[in-house]
Design an enzyme around this catalytic site. Sequence first.
Site, PDB file in Angstrom:
ATOM      1  N   ALA A 175       0.924  -1.061  -0.041  1.00 52.62           N
ATOM      2  CA  ALA A 175      -0.206  -0.046   0.044  1.00 52.62           C
ATOM      3  C   ALA A 175       0.785   1.244   0.101  1.00 52.62           C
ATOM      4  CB  ALA A 175      -1.079  -0.011   1.333  1.00 52.62           C
ATOM      5  N   GLY A 176       2.014   1.223  -0.191  1.00 59.31           N
ATOM      6  CA  GLY A 176       3.013   2.117  -0.298  1.00 59.31           C
ATOM      7  C   GLY A 176       3.458   2.873   1.083  1.00 59.31           C
ATOM      8  N   SER A 183       7.948  -3.519   4.110  1.00 59.08           N
ATOM      9  CA  SER A 183       9.166  -4.123   3.874  1.00 59.08           C
ATOM     10  C   SER A 183      10.312  -3.391   4.794  1.00 59.08           C
ATOM     11  CB  SER A 183       9.612  -4.389   2.436  1.00 59.08           C
ATOM     12  OG  SER A 183       9.810  -3.221   1.918  1.00 59.08           O
ATOM     13  N   ASP A 214      12.697   4.912   3.217  1.00 62.55           N
ATOM     14  CA  ASP A 214      11.766   4.151   4.074  1.00 62.55           C
ATOM     15  C   ASP A 214      12.413   3.802   5.505  1.00 62.55           C
ATOM     16  OD1 ASP A 214      10.322   4.652   1.860  1.00 62.55           O
ATOM     17  OD2 ASP A 214      10.337   2.416   1.125  1.00 62.55           O
TER      18      ASP A 214
HETATM   19  C1  GLA Z   1       9.732   3.366  -2.357  1.00 59.37           C
HETATM   20  C2  GLA Z   1      11.335   3.182  -1.993  1.00 59.37           C
HETATM   21  C3  GLA Z   1      11.836   4.670  -1.607  1.00 59.37           C
HETATM   22  C4  GLA Z   1      11.539   5.951  -2.409  1.00 59.37           C
HETATM   23  C5  GLA Z   1       9.803   5.679  -2.720  1.00 59.37           C
HETATM   24  C6  GLA Z   1       9.525   6.789  -3.791  1.00 59.37           C
HETATM   25  O1  GLA Z   1       9.205   3.566  -1.116  1.00 59.37           O
HETATM   26  O2  GLA Z   1      11.734   2.389  -1.153  1.00 59.37           O
HETATM   27  O3  GLA Z   1      13.276   4.616  -1.445  1.00 59.37           O
HETATM   28  O4  GLA Z   1      12.149   5.588  -3.711  1.00 59.37           O
HETATM   29  O5  GLA Z   1       9.520   4.496  -3.208  1.00 59.37           O
HETATM   30  O6  GLA Z   1       9.788   8.024  -3.130  1.00 59.37           O
END
Ligand code: GLA
Length: 382
Positions: free
Chosen positions: A121-122, A126, A170
């Site tokens: 879901a962004g 992970s 992240d």
């Molecule tokens: C994912 C990647 C991050 C970043 C985002 C986009 O979450 O793990 O490192 O690049 O996409 O901003």
Amino acid sequence: MNEKNIKNAFAEKYGDDNVSVYTSPGRINLIGEHTDYNGGFVFPGAIDKGIMAAIKLTGAGKVRAYAIDLNEQAEFGLQEEDIPAQSWAKYIFGICREMIKRGVKVGGFDTAFAGNVPLGAGMSSSAALESTYAFALNELFDGKVDKFELAKAGQATEHNYCGVKCGIMDQFASLFGKEGNLMRLDCRSLEYQYFPFNPKGYRLVLLDTLVKHELASSAYNKRRQSCEAVVAVMQEKYPQVKFLRDATLEMLHEVQNEVSAEDYKRAEYVIEEIARVLAVCEALEKGDYETVGQKMYETHHGMSKLYEVSCEELDFLNDLAKTCHVTGSRVMGGGFGGCTINLVKDECYDAFIRTAKEKYHTQYGKEPKVYEVVISNGARRL
Ligand code: GLA
């Protein structure tokens, strides 16, 4: 998910509840998407959803891991060739390997974990998993690895064991999160700053399209290649350009005929997005939420039309936000599915959520999931 459940699940599986319990969160990102691997700025915060793990050292040369939510087990050794088959176990294995590479004497352990970060879901489930184990193993095996290096171990796990050439955002957010604060990270210098985030009269809410894009990781890696291809061309004229962060739109324009039209659009988005993060921080300091929101819409437009990491459902929710007078809205995270993040005035909130549920249901036969954002602390032992 709470400490007691995790301990109970561990005890049922391994017959012991004398364990250490660790947790690490997922994240939101107010603005600055696909900028991290371009040396730019990001502006994330940790959330109140994460991964929790019970761990007990065994002195054996192997790891037994139990994914409570999936009711699946894995067992693996700690050598490079011992990589397990299950994708969830690769994250734990990868962290073991990356910590060993950083001088930590990782030995065998039993572990059980569960989570409440929605998958795909962004919100970086992970990274939450990686950060939980990186933080825990460093502590349990008396490692001397600092928090940035723990974040890098998580990132390297994605690169080396999971096939995603992600940036550092992240894992950074998951490890450095602080209740009530967003964090602006400069991904080139790794300097960061906490920004208290308490927009009076507004709420931050995520709407999950429930779309999980199958090809997300290969498309993600392709975006990164486009950025690197443009940098390589620019360097011939401007050797100081190491990342798109170092480039301007004028420089990009100069190399227009030497890069593909697609790569051009990608780089244009990134250069503009890096500038938007700074504009948003400035606006926030003045309490100017209208500008913050406008920049969020600009990001969505760029991610949809230039970087092309949106999808029909995300665009649908973004359009809907506009009609409901939502201050700012955009696709959050890597894209290709997942959530929009919305900055909504209190008085528009109920009508927005109701309309979004109704209209999305009429169009796609299901309601988007709604997550209130609660900005929380990073990795810790419980
Ligand atoms: C994912 C990647 C991050 C970043 C985002 C986009 O979450 O793990 O490192 O690049 O996409 O901003």
